[in-house]
Design a protein around this motif. Structure first.
Motif, PDB file in Angstrom:
ATOM      1  N   SER A 193       0.434  -5.304 -13.035  1.00  0.00           N
ATOM      2  CA  SER A 193      -0.308  -5.001 -11.818  1.00  0.00           C
ATOM      3  C   SER A 193       0.564  -5.306 -10.603  1.00  0.00           C
ATOM      4  O   SER A 193       1.461  -6.154 -10.641  1.00  0.00           O
ATOM      5  CB  SER A 193      -1.581  -5.837 -11.759  1.00  0.00           C
ATOM      6  N   ASN A 194       0.290  -4.610  -9.534  1.00  0.00           N
ATOM      7  CA  ASN A 194       0.988  -4.821  -8.269  1.00  0.00           C
ATOM      8  C   ASN A 194      -0.027  -4.865  -7.145  1.00  0.00           C
ATOM      9  O   ASN A 194      -1.187  -4.472  -7.313  1.00  0.00           O
ATOM     10  CB  ASN A 194       1.972  -3.673  -8.006  1.00  0.00           C
ATOM     11  N   LEU A 195       0.423  -5.321  -5.993  1.00  0.00           N
ATOM     12  CA  LEU A 195      -0.372  -5.080  -4.797  1.00  0.00           C
ATOM     13  C   LEU A 195      -0.443  -3.578  -4.575  1.00  0.00           C
ATOM     14  O   LEU A 195       0.468  -2.839  -4.971  1.00  0.00           O
ATOM     15  CB  LEU A 195       0.287  -5.736  -3.584  1.00  0.00           C
ATOM     16  N   GLU A 196      -1.502  -3.135  -3.943  1.00  0.00           N
ATOM     17  CA  GLU A 196      -1.594  -1.710  -3.638  1.00  0.00           C
ATOM     18  C   GLU A 196      -0.455  -1.320  -2.706  1.00  0.00           C
ATOM     19  O   GLU A 196      -0.117  -2.043  -1.766  1.00  0.00           O
ATOM     20  CB  GLU A 196      -2.937  -1.393  -2.997  1.00  0.00           C
ATOM     21  N   PHE A 197       0.151  -0.167  -2.986  1.00  0.00           N
ATOM     22  CA  PHE A 197       1.244   0.319  -2.148  1.00  0.00           C
ATOM     23  C   PHE A 197       0.653   1.139  -1.007  1.00  0.00           C
ATOM     24  O   PHE A 197      -0.035   2.141  -1.229  1.00  0.00           O
ATOM     25  CB  PHE A 197       2.208   1.175  -2.969  1.00  0.00           C
TER      26      PHE A 197
END
Length: 463
Positions: A224-228
Motif C-alpha cells: 500500500s502507498n499514500l494516495e498519489f
C-alpha cells in the motif's frame, strides 16, 4: 579526463554506484542549511571549507562517468576550488518570489523555502558532466537573517558524515577550530562499504539471492502507498517538520527504552497508523506497508570507521507490516522493531545490500516496475538512531537560529524520508517527500496525525 589519471581517488563502490544513478533523477542531494542572525565571514568560511577539502580529499573531487565501461569514479581536483556562491538581498528576494508563486508555499518560512530550493538544485543531472561533489551558497534574506547552505552528493556524505561536517563547521565558525579539530581527516579516502564488510557477513547462497530478488519485486505491487495526488508531473523535494517539546520527547524516549525498542520504531509505527487512518478505511481493513530502516555501519566494518570518514556507510533493511485501524502505537512499534532487529541479527543489512541496490537501479531505469510509475520503493524510511545534537553553546556563539539537514527524495525512494534529530532534549524531524506526487496539504495532515499519535502515547509510558 581519463579514469587512469593521477588524480583518480578510486572507482565508486556498489552502493555509491546506486547513488550516482539516483541523484540525476532527484534522490540523494544532501543539504545542510543554517539560519544565522549575523553574517558569517565569507573569506574565513571559505578558507575553512578549503581546509576541509584538503584533509578530506573526497570533498575536493568530482564524479566522472566513463561511457565506455558505464562506470563512475571519484577524481580529485588539483587544488581546493570551492567558491561560496553569494546571493544578495535582491537575488534572494527574486528566488523567494518565484517559489512563493506556488500556493502550496503560502505558509512556508523563507528559511525552509531556501532549503527546498537547494534540495532541488541538481548539479548532477547529466552524468556526462564532471560536477563537483560539494557546493556552498550564502543567501541574504534580510538585515537580520542569512542562510548558509552546503550541498553535497549523498554518495560522499551520508547523514552521519553530514552531522560530523556540521559539528566541525560550527566549531570553526565559533573560533573553536584551533582548540578542537575533530572533523578534519588524514588526507585519505576510505574504501566503499562493500569492500570493508566483515568477512563472511555478506555471504548469501545464489539460489537464496534469486528467491529474495523475486520476492522483493513481486511484493512491491502488493504494498500500500499514500494516495498519489499527481503522478505524471515533474517532481521536486519538499519538506514538512514534526517537532515535539522536551516533555513529550522525554516520555517518548522513556517509552521506547522501557520496551527495549528505539525511537525509529515509534516513528515508523506512528506513520503507518496515520497513513491507514488518513484513508478513512474500515477499522478491520488490513493494508501492507513497507518501511526501510537505515543503519550506520561504520563501527562494525573492518577496519571500523568514524563519522569523520566521509562517504556513504549506511545499509538498509526493508520490512513490511500489516496495519489495521485497531493497531496501537506501542504494539505496532514493538512488533516492527522486532522484525527489524531479527533481520539485522541475521545480517540482512549486509546480505541484501547488493539486492536492494540492484532493485533501486532497476526502478530508476524502469519506473513502470513501481505502482503508477511513481518510483516509490517504500512508504517510509527511518534511521535506526537519531542524531543527538549537543552543540547548543556553539550555536549561540555564532548566532545560529535554526538548521536543517536532510537529502532529496523525489526520484526513487519512499513517500516520506524521516531525518530525526534530538536537539536540546526535543525531537525535531525533517520529513522529505516528493511533490506533486504528494501535496503539502496531504503530508502536513499525515504529520499532524503522526504527532497526535505520538503525543497521546506519551501521556502514559507504562509498559
Amino acid at each position: 579526463m581519463s579514469d587512469d589519471d593521477s588524480n583518480l581517488l578510486r572507482p565508486v563502490g556498489g552502493t555509491e554506484f546506486s547513488w550516482c544513478k539516483a541523484v540525476p533523477v532527484g534522490t540523494g542531494i544532501t543539504v545542510l542549511a543554517l539560519s544565522l542572525s549575523k553574517p558569517p565571514d565569507i573569506s574565513y568560511l571559505q578558507n575553512t571549507l578549503h581546509r576541509f577539502q584538503t584533509s578530506q580529499p573526497i570533498l575536493n573531487s568530482y564524479i566522472h562517468f566513463n561511457p565506455t565501461t558505464k562506470s563512475f569514479s571519484y577524481i580529485r581536483r588539483p587544488n581546493p576550488d570551492l567558491q561560496i556562491q553569494p546571493f544578495d538581498l535582491q537575488s534572494t528576494a527574486q528566488i523567494l518570489h518565484e517559489l512563493q508563486k506556488d500556493p502550496q508555499n503560502d505558509a512556508v518560512t523563507p528559511f525552509q523555502l531556501i532549503l527546498e530550493h537547494e534540495l532541488n538544485r541538481n548539479s548532477w543531472r547529466d552524468p556526462n558532466d564532471d560536477a563537483n561533489v560539494f557546493f556552498a551558497s550564502l543567501y541574504y534574506l534580510s538585515e537580520a537573517q542569512w542562510v548558509l547552505a552546503l550541498r553535497l552528493h549523498t554518495s560522499v556524505c551520508d547523514r552521519a558524515a553530514a552531522a560530523a561536517l556540521l559539528r566541525g563547521l560550527l566549531r570553526e565558525m565559533s573560533g573553536g577550530g584551533e582548540r578542537e579539530r575533530g572533523f578534519e581527516g588524514n588526507g585519505e579516502v576510505s574504501l566503499g562499504i562493500e569492500e570493508i564488510i566483515p568477512k563472511g557477513k555478506a555471504n548469501k547462497p545464489f539460489w537464496v539471492r534469486g528467491v529474495d530478488m523475486v520476492g522483493y519485486s513481486l511484493n512491491s505491487f502488493r504494498l500500500s502507498n499514500l494516495e498519489f495526488v499527481e503522478p505524471n508531473s515533474p517532481r521536486q523535494s519538499r519538506v514538512v517538520r514534526l517537532q515535539m517539546n522536551s516533555f513529550h520527547t522525554e516520555n517518548l524516549l522513556t517509552g521506547c527504552t522501557s520496551r527495549g525498542i528505539k525511537v525509529c520504531a515509534a516513528l515508523a509505527a506512528a506513520g503507518l497508523i496515520a497513513a491507514h487512518s488518513s484513508k478513512k478505511l474500515p477499522q478491520d481493513h488490513k493494508e501492507k506497508y513497507a518501511v526501510v530502516t537505515l543503519t550506520d555501519c561504520r563501527s562494525i566494518l573492518e577496519p571500523p570507521l568514524s563519522n569523520n570518514n566521509l562517504g556513504f556507510y549506511h545499509s538498509a533493511i526493508l520490512n513490511t507490516h500489516d496495519v489495521t485501524g485497531r493497531d496501537t502505537l506501542w504494539e505496532l512499534a514493538t512488533k516492527s522493531y522486532k522484525s527489524y532487529a531479527n533481520a539485522k541479527n541475521s545480517n540482512k543489512h549486509f546480505t541484501d545490500m547488493s539486492d536492494l541496490n540492484f532493485l533501486m537501479c532497476k526502478a530508476i531505469e524502469n519506473p513502470s516496475l513501481t505502482p503508477s510509475s511513481a518510483m516509490r520503493t517504500a512508504f517510509m524510511s527511518v534511521f535506526e538512531d537519531p542524531i543527538i545534537d549537543q552543540t547548543d553553546e556553539l550555536q549561540q556563539e555564532i548566532c545560529l537560529e535554526d538548521y536543517i539537514g536532510c537529502a532529496s527524495a523525489h526520484g526513487v525512494g519512499p513517500s516520506i524520508a524521516v531525518f530525526d534529530t534530538i536537539r536540546g532534549g526535543s525531537l525535531d524531524c525533517t520529513m522529505v517527500y516528493p511533490s506533486p506526487l504528494h501535496s503539502r496539504e496531504q503530508i502536513q495532515d499525515l504529520i499532524d496525525r503522526m504527532k497526535n499519535i505520538l503525543v497521546d502515547a506519551c501521556v502514559s509510558v507504562d509498559v
